[in-house]
Design an enzyme around this catalytic site. Structure first.
Site, PDB file in Angstrom:
ATOM      1  N   GLY A   9       0.819  -1.217   0.000  1.00 54.34           N
ATOM      2  CA  GLY A   9       0.000   0.000   0.000  1.00 54.34           C
ATOM      3  C   GLY A   9       0.849   1.262   0.000  1.00 54.34           C
ATOM      4  N   ASP A  32       0.868  -9.023   1.959  1.00 49.07           N
ATOM      5  CA  ASP A  32      -0.272  -8.298   1.377  1.00 49.07           C
ATOM      6  C   ASP A  32      -1.220  -9.332   0.786  1.00 49.07           C
ATOM      7  OD1 ASP A  32      -0.390  -4.964   0.461  1.00 49.07           O
ATOM      8  OD2 ASP A  32      -1.975  -6.345  -0.127  1.00 49.07           O
ATOM      9  N   TYR A 140     -15.125   4.993   7.875  1.00 52.09           N
ATOM     10  CA  TYR A 140     -13.663   5.009   8.094  1.00 52.09           C
ATOM     11  C   TYR A 140     -13.359   5.608   9.459  1.00 52.09           C
ATOM     12  CZ  TYR A 140      -8.743   6.226   7.077  1.00 52.09           C
ATOM     13  OH  TYR A 140      -7.380   6.358   7.088  1.00 52.09           O
TER      14      TYR A 140
END
Ligand code: VAH
Length: 318
Positions: A9, A32, A140
Site C-alpha cells: 500500500g 499483502d 472510516y
C-alpha cells in the site's frame, strides 16, 4: 523481526524498504493480499500472501517467522469505506482484531495508524487537541475511533505494547494512495507533470492536515523506538506537518511550473468527508512525549515531489 500487513500500500511500500535498510532485509516480513510482480518490496526480502481477515493464517505467519513486532497497515481508506461500509467494517475491524490477537499471543510490539478521519463535525476544527470529542460521521472514522479504543484496550487489559499515530493526508511519489479523500494532494503533482493542469475534486479553501511520506516514516520509527515509560498517550498521537488547501498547493507548484493551472469539479461525497474533518490538528503531545518532528513543509515537499516524479513519469513517456 517485524511483520508488516498491507506492505504494497501507500505507506507499506515505503515503510518496508526503510525498515529493511534500518534492521536488515531478512528482519522484515512483508505481507499483502496479493503479490506484485517486480516490486522491490517482494524482491528485497521475505514476502507472504496474507488476507488479514484470515486470523489463522495471520497467527501462523507471525509464529513461523518468530516476529516480535507487528505493523498493521492493511485497511480500506475513507472514500472506499464510504462506498462499501460493511466491507470496510469487516476488513478494517476484522483485520485489526486478528493482528492484535497475534500480537497478544506472541507478545509483540504493535503499531497501526489512526487518522484525522477519527474526528468528526463536532470536534473543534482548528488546532484539534490530542484529547477531544470524536464523533466521526464516516465508516472510516468509526473504524479509526473503534481501532484506537481497541488498541488502548489491548494495552491496558493484556499489556500489549500498542502505539499509533493519527496520520493526516500522506503525500508520496512511490505508490499512489487508493480511495482516500486527501488523494487530491498526490494526484495534483502527477497531473502537474503529465498535463500541466489539474481539476480538483476538493473545493478551494478546504483546509486539511498533510505530511510528506519521509516524515511519516520517521514518525512511525521514532514512536516505536521511543521509551514506553515516557508515553502518556498510545492510540493515537496527533501528528501533522502542514495544514493546506488546494490553492496553496497550486501556488507552490507554480514556483516550478509557472503555467500550471488548477480548476475544480467538486465531488460531493469526498467534499462532505473532508468538511467533517479538522482544518488543523495540534501535535504537541507527540512532540513532548517522543520528540515528533518534521523536515518537509509545503515548498520543500513540492520541490522533492516534482523532481522525483519528473524522473519517474517522464522516463516512461520518452
Ligand atoms: C484518506 N489518506 O484520505 C487517508 C487518510 C487523513 C486521510 O486517512 O482516507
Amino acid at each position: 523481526k517485524i511483520l508488516v500487513t498491507g506492505a504494497l500500500g501507500q505507506i507499506g511500500s515505503e515503510l518496508v524498504m526503510r525498515l529493511r535498510e534500518l534492521y536488515g532485509a531478512e528482519a522484515v516480513v512483508a505481507t499483502d493480499i496479493r503479490k506484485a510482480d517486480n516490486s522491490p518490496v517482494v524482491e528485497s526480502g521475505p514476502f507472504e500472501i496474507l488476507d488479514v481477515t484470515d486470523a489463522k493464517r495471520m497467527l501462523e505467519l507471525a509464529k513461523s517467522h518468530q516476529v516480535d513486532t507487528i505493523m498493521h497497515l492493511a485497511a480500506l481508506l475513507s472514500a472506499t469505506a464510504e462506498a462499501k461500509p460493511l466491507l470496510a467494517w469487516n476488513l478494517n475491524m476484522g483485520g485489526l482484531v486478528n493482528a492484535l490477537e497475534a500480537a497478544r499471543e506472541l507478545s509483540c510490539q504493535f503499531f497501526t495508524p489512526s487518522s484525522i478521519g477519527a474526528f468528526g463535525p463536532s470536534t473543534p476544527k482548528v488546532q484539534t487537541p490530542q484529547e477531544t470529542i470524536q464523533r466521526p460521521t464516516t465508516m472510516y472514522g468509526v473504524n479509526k475511533v473503534a481501532g484506537e479504543l481497541l488498541c488502548d484496550y489491548y494495552y491496558h487489559k493484556f499489556g500489549v505494547d500498542t502505539r499509533g499515530v493519527r496520520f493526516p493526508g500522506l503525500i508520496s511519489y512511490v505508490t499512489p494512495p487508493g480511495g482516500g479523500t486527501t488523494d487530491y494532494a498526490v494526484d495534483i503533482y502527477y497531473q502537474a507533470i503529465l498535463e500541466g493542469s489539474y481539476t480538483s475534486y476538493i473545493a478551494k479553501g478546504t483546509y486539511m492536515d498533510m505530511m510528506y511520506m519521509p516524515d511519516a516514516l520517521n514518525a512511525i520509527i521514532d514512536l516505536m523506538e521511543a521509551d514506553g515509560a515516557r508515553l502518556k498517550h498510545r492510540n493515537a498521537f496527533n501528528v501533522t506537518a502542514m495544514s493546506i488547501e488546494p490553492e496553496q498547493v497550486a501556488a507552490a507548484i507554480r514556483k516550478h511550473l509557472p503555467d500550471f493551472t488548477l480548476s475544480y469539479q467538486v465531488d460531493p461525497v469526498r467534499q462532505a468527508i473532508a468538511d467533517s474533518w479538522p482544518d488543523s490538528i495540534d501535535a504537541s503531545a507527540a512532540r513532548e512525549e517522543w520528540g515528533f518532528a518534521t523536515k518537509y513543509d509545503l515548498d520543500k515537499m513540492t520541490e522533492d515531489m516534482l523532481t522525483k516524479l519528473r524522473g519517474k513519469l517522464l522516463q516512461k513517456v520518452c
